[in-house]
Write a protein that holds these residues in place. Structure first.
Motif, PDB file in Angstrom:
ATOM      1  N   TYR A  34       0.867  -1.177   0.000  1.00  0.00           N
ATOM      2  CA  TYR A  34       0.000   0.000   0.000  1.00  0.00           C
ATOM      3  C   TYR A  34       0.902   1.224   0.000  1.00  0.00           C
ATOM      4  O   TYR A  34       1.829   1.303   0.809  1.00  0.00           O
ATOM      5  CB  TYR A  34      -0.887  -0.037   1.245  1.00  0.00           C
TER       6      TYR A  34
ATOM      7  N   GLU B 105      -2.705   6.104   5.264  1.00  0.00           N
ATOM      8  CA  GLU B 105      -3.063   4.730   4.910  1.00  0.00           C
ATOM      9  C   GLU B 105      -4.479   4.386   5.335  1.00  0.00           C
ATOM     10  O   GLU B 105      -4.953   4.835   6.374  1.00  0.00           O
ATOM     11  CB  GLU B 105      -2.044   3.744   5.511  1.00  0.00           C
TER      12      GLU B 105
ATOM     13  N   THR C 212      -6.497   2.024   6.958  1.00  0.00           N
ATOM     14  CA  THR C 212      -6.275   0.870   7.846  1.00  0.00           C
ATOM     15  C   THR C 212      -7.354  -0.188   7.653  1.00  0.00           C
ATOM     16  O   THR C 212      -7.132  -1.362   7.923  1.00  0.00           O
ATOM     17  CB  THR C 212      -6.254   1.307   9.326  1.00  0.00           C
TER      18      THR C 212
ATOM     19  N   ILE D 284      -6.008  -2.255   4.804  1.00  0.00           N
ATOM     20  CA  ILE D 284      -4.817  -2.997   5.251  1.00  0.00           C
ATOM     21  C   ILE D 284      -5.241  -4.148   6.152  1.00  0.00           C
ATOM     22  O   ILE D 284      -4.803  -5.292   5.981  1.00  0.00           O
ATOM     23  CB  ILE D 284      -3.822  -2.048   5.955  1.00  0.00           C
TER      24      ILE D 284
ATOM     25  N   THR E 149       1.124  -7.811   4.056  1.00  0.00           N
ATOM     26  CA  THR E 149       0.784  -6.475   3.581  1.00  0.00           C
ATOM     27  C   THR E 149       1.701  -5.431   4.199  1.00  0.00           C
ATOM     28  O   THR E 149       1.902  -5.423   5.409  1.00  0.00           O
ATOM     29  CB  THR E 149      -0.683  -6.153   3.934  1.00  0.00           C
TER      30      THR E 149
ATOM     31  N   TYR F  94       2.747  -1.267   4.385  1.00  0.00           N
ATOM     32  CA  TYR F  94       2.433   0.128   4.066  1.00  0.00           C
ATOM     33  C   TYR F  94       3.735   0.876   3.829  1.00  0.00           C
ATOM     34  O   TYR F  94       4.569   0.979   4.736  1.00  0.00           O
ATOM     35  CB  TYR F  94       1.628   0.781   5.201  1.00  0.00           C
TER      36      TYR F  94
ATOM     37  N   SER G 274       5.048   4.336   3.538  1.00  0.00           N
ATOM     38  CA  SER G 274       4.783   5.761   3.728  1.00  0.00           C
ATOM     39  C   SER G 274       6.049   6.478   3.275  1.00  0.00           C
ATOM     40  O   SER G 274       7.104   6.284   3.868  1.00  0.00           O
ATOM     41  CB  SER G 274       4.502   6.039   5.213  1.00  0.00           C
TER      42      SER G 274
ATOM     43  N   ARG H 286       0.392  -0.778  13.041  1.00  0.00           N
ATOM     44  CA  ARG H 286       0.633  -2.045  12.341  1.00  0.00           C
ATOM     45  C   ARG H 286       0.571  -3.234  13.301  1.00  0.00           C
ATOM     46  O   ARG H 286       0.186  -4.327  12.921  1.00  0.00           O
ATOM     47  CB  ARG H 286       1.987  -2.033  11.633  1.00  0.00           C
TER      48      ARG H 286
ATOM     49  N   GLN I  23       5.608  -2.193   7.983  1.00  0.00           N
ATOM     50  CA  GLN I  23       5.814  -0.774   7.743  1.00  0.00           C
ATOM     51  C   GLN I  23       7.153  -0.517   7.066  1.00  0.00           C
ATOM     52  O   GLN I  23       8.162  -1.060   7.466  1.00  0.00           O
ATOM     53  CB  GLN I  23       5.749  -0.025   9.079  1.00  0.00           C
TER      54      GLN I  23
ATOM     55  N   ARG J  93      -2.933   4.988  -2.485  1.00  0.00           N
ATOM     56  CA  ARG J  93      -3.984   5.714  -1.770  1.00  0.00           C
ATOM     57  C   ARG J  93      -4.507   6.880  -2.611  1.00  0.00           C
ATOM     58  O   ARG J  93      -5.665   7.246  -2.546  1.00  0.00           O
ATOM     59  CB  ARG J  93      -3.430   6.227  -0.439  1.00  0.00           C
TER      60      ARG J  93
END
Ligand code: ZN
Length: 831
Positions: free
Chosen positions: A41, A49, A51, A54, A65, A67, A69, A100, A107, A152
């Motif tokens: 993501y 994000e 959530t 996710i 999964t 994320y 950032s 997370r 992450q 996103r």
């Protein structure tokens, strides 16, 4: 087993506190072990994000999964404390990790810095180092090998949202194919292989349509939609409840969220790859079973059995089959899946035995070469044949043959003395070790790029023999203590410098030519630190004495020294760095503790600097009342130029008490964060009416406790901000007292501003207010609502969205002069 190889083992702090899953959670982990699909993501900031999606991918689909950032959110505002910029990025990093932990995602970050608001992607990319950020996005794709990538934000709509947002989507869109090109970013190929995801999606949401209503009406026939409100009996929560708990970890942004239940849909637009015919299955056509991996088929068969026969009262019954599967996984040729799945299955095996193993240091900090006590606890709480064969303190410490058969629920305790290696790295947030640029962090270790935290080098390895099979796990050396309020509390175990130096004041402002005392603290990270501390000055600034000797016997003790600094005759500035010299080593960093209940306590080392500013300033009025809001340093900054500032809690405001003050100043977002102010508004306005100056710094329009009654006359706060800190400022009321008395304000007073001009300017106001200043970002309309002043009875009411809370603590001379004028309205200079 080869010990030399193990020196390279590093683990993450994230896993410092032992996890204690229930049978339901262990079963969930087995389901995930049996799913071989990955999702990535992509967005720009902590909090971008989704959530809900996710959590759905992790807990509903069982996909691994991550994320990504792009930034750590340094540029935002902090609703819970004074940390801004890099320190805020440290808090937000930890908040993401806590989120997370709840939704089960992983992450990653890039080296891009959240330098503040940016109106379009083109501006963003010109400030970031585009090539480096691209490198990091490709790195994240190759490291996590996603089957599906989900943006996103919309890569096609630059200028409609924060530039960082669109840039994140544009990068993922552009690099989707690039990551698969073996000629691109070749230096990564030492660690990772090229990778091409199967699909790229854009996570459409109502907020791209302006309102839920508009979204409901919009044509969604080209979108995939699927259910994300499922209830997970194994976890006892709906997906939407998990996502709300996860989102609520973003405390410094005030994103507490109440969970909901029932059906909810998520929408995705396919951007690349083939469109699944099954709306519910993002992974359609992608093999996510064990047959995906060469040699995986047999593993799938065994683990299918484990899943089928799992006994929730006796998870240990799965051990023989799990060990069989573990041996097969060890034999896989595919390194990516072997490493990933070995880690997963090893954890599952230990959890099925109720096996608890940790190593706790005797202190939460240590320096290189220091000896610490390390306490080991191992206990197997369910039946099963387990021998603890060996304990090794890594990288270079004790390696002990134990050969202890673990009885059921019998605790094994052992203590070691461990000397911290002389070349151990500091555990400081690695992206802050070196000074970066406005747009980028500087990270020298390629392998660390993307990691959420500094990997832990000091670990303990436990070698177990479980029913005849060897299994090794590595855990970071941790620290815990008993807090009388909270009970067992973990805190990261940190390797710190031997000596740190710090200035209690980030800025020292000289309002005249007289010398001022500047305090420096020297702190010992280990016992017996002796040396000299000095402040190297230049450019007409003078310091006395040239140095002090320090001699600190105890660990973590501090000595305080007062230097006298004389400013030059004319106005000017100097960034001063403190230096402590011990033998041949120079220490010039300060150690900052960030302590909040919702994240592990953080120690951050940053350059020990203070800014000396020689001002040309006059003041009328002397006593100020400050009502704290979301947290800012403005009160301290005002004290520096000689004001007597009392900080008063909103609930203690009393008109008769207020009358002794020349001005009443509201901290940033005071009306957003403080319920009590609503009940004091009458007294606050009466104070202005009777001759006081009320200065209200920025608030947001939503969550305004006083509603429309912020000032004595109608005023509406808008969303306008001016993000270019050099944007020209025009004087709308050049003759107004605030621009002339006691300091004559000129364009020069707007030089050297940091980060932005201001935010949440007023958008509408009663004619009783005089707009004083105007500015705007390039290409935008003039923003006139940044400083509005109304006479009210004998006094004044001021609403000002200019970002004083950033300028004053940064020592911006003009900001001090203008602020002094606001306070001085209607007052005489006392001789
Ligand atoms: Zn954002």
């Amino acid at each position: 087993m080869c010990w030399v190889l193990l020196i390279l083992v590093t683990t993450h702090l994230f896993s410092q506190q032992p996890t204690k899953p229930t049978s339901g959670e262990i079963y969930k982990a087995i389901e995930r072990l049996n799913f071989l699909g990955n999702a990535l993501y992509v967005a720009a900031h902590p909090d971008d994000e989704n959530t809900r999606l996710i959590s759905h991918l992790v807990n509903g689909v069982n996909a691994h999964t991550t994320y990504l950032s792009l930034t750590r959110g340094d540029g935002g505002q902090n609703l819970i404390g004074p940390e801004i910029e890099e320190l805020l990025g440290v808090i937000r990093t930890q908040e993401l990790l806590q989120a997370r932990k709840i939704d089960g995602g992983n992450q990653m970050f890039s080296r891009a810095n959240d330098f503040g608001y940016s109106k379009n992607a083109e501006e963003t990319i010109s400030i970031w180092d585009n090539e480096l950020v691209k490198n990091d996005v490709v790195w994240a794709i190759r490291k996590t090998r996603p089957d599906v990538i989900i943006n996103r934000f919309d890569h096609r709509t630059s200028g409609t949202t924060h530039g960082h947002h669109t840039a994140s989507a544009m990068l993922a869109h552009e690099l989707f194919e690039k990551a698969a090109d073996p000629k691109a970013y070749q230096d990564q190929l030492k660690y990772v292989e090229p990778w091409k995801a199967s699909r790229l999606f854009f996570n459409v949401s109502w907020f791209f349509f302006g309102s839920q209503e508009a979204f409901n009406k919009a044509d969604k026939s080209h979108l995939m939609s699927f259910e994300v409100g499922s209830y997970y009996p194994l976890l006892g929560k709906s997906n939407t409840e998990i996502s709300a708990l996860s989102r609520s970890k973003h405390k410094c942004q005030g994103f507490g969220n109440t969970g909901s239940r029932g059906n909810q849909s998520e929408y995705l637009e396919l951007l690349k790859g083939s469109k699944p015919t099954d709306q519910e299955n993002l992974f359609e056509g992608i093999n996510t079973t064990w047959t995906r991996v060469e040699g995986g088929e047999a593993i799938g068969v065994v683990l299918g059995q484990v899943q089928q026969q799992f006994d929730f009262l006796h998870p240990e019954k799965s051990i023989p089959d799990l060990l069989k599967a573990q041996s097969l996984i060890e034999g896989l040729k595919d390194k990516f899946w072997r490493d990933r799945k070995l880690k997963e299955i090893n954890d599952i095996i230990l959890h099925c035995l109720g096996l608890y193993a940790e190593c706790i240091a005797s202190s939460h900090t240590a320096v290189r070469g220091e000896q610490i006590k390390a306490d080991i606890e191992v206990v197997k709480r369910l039946p099963g044949q387990v021998t603890l064969k060996r304990i090794a303190l890594l990288p270079m410490g004790k390696d002990t043959l134990v050969m202890k058969a673990l009885g059921d629920n019998e605790t094994y305790l052992q203590s070691y003395l461990y000397t911290i290696p002389s070349d151990a790295w500091y555990t400081n947030a690695y992206w802050l070790n070196e000074r970066g640029s406005l747009g980028m962090y500087k990270v020298d270790q390629m392998e660390w790029i993307g990691m959420p935290e500094t990997p832990r080098q000091l670990n303990v390895q436990f070698d177990f023999e479980i029913e005849g099979k060897m299994l090794s796990i590595v855990r970071p050396i941790a620290y815990k203590f008993n807090s009388p309020e909270d009970g067992e509390t973990y805190r990261p175990f940190e390797i710190t410098p031997e000596v740190s130096v710090s200035f209690p004041e980030k800025v020292v402002v000289f309002g005249d030519q007289y010398p001022r005392k500047v305090t420096v603290n020297v702190k010992a990270g280990a016992p017996g630190q002796k040396g000299k501390v000095r402040l190297p000055v230049k450019n007409g600034w003078k310091v006395s004495p040239a140095y002090f000797d320090f001699d600190i016997a105890e660990k973590n003790a501090e000595q305080r020294f007062e230097f006298e600094i004389s400013p030059p005759n004319e106005s000017g500035e100097l960034t001063l760095q403190a230096e402590a010299e011990v033998g041949s080593r120079i220490y010039n960093k300060q150690m900052i503790t960030i302590a909040y209940d919702h994240i592990p306590t953080q120690l951050v080392y940053m350059p020990a600097e203070t800014r000396l500013v020689r001002l040309d300033i006059k003041k009328a009025g002397n006593r100020l009342a400050y009502i704290p809001g979301a947290g800012d340093e403005v009160a301290n900054s005002l004290r520096q130029i000689g004001y007597l500032v009392d900080e008063i809690e909103a609930k203690n405001i009393r008109l008769d008490q207020l009358m002794k003050y020349d001005a009443l100043i509201m901290g940033v977002r005071a009306y957003n964060t403080n319920e009590d102010l609503k009940f004091k508004q009458k007294e606050i306005l009466a104070y202005a009416e009777q001759g006081g100056n009320v200065i209200v710094q920025y608030n947001t329009n939503s969550r305004l406790t006083v509603g429309a009654n912020l000032g004595p006359y109608p005023i509406k706060i808008g969303r306008e901000r001016v993000t270019v800190e050099t944007a020209p400022v025009r004087f709308l009321a050049p003759d107004h007292e605030v621009l002339n008395y006691p300091n004559k304000i000129t364009a020069k007073d707007f030089d050297g501003w940091v980060q932005e001009r201001g935010l949440y300017f007023a958008s509408e106001w009663d004619p009783a207010y005089t707009p004083i200043l105007s500015c705007n970002d390039p290409g935008e309309d003039a923003r006139d609502g940044g400083m509005l002043i109304a006479r009210h009875g004998e006094g004044h009411f001021i609403y000002t969205g200019y970002s004083w809370f950033r300028q004053l603590p940064s020592g911006v001379a003009g900001a001090y002069r203008i602020f002094a004028n606001m306070v001085s309205l209607g007052k005489d200079i006392k001789p």
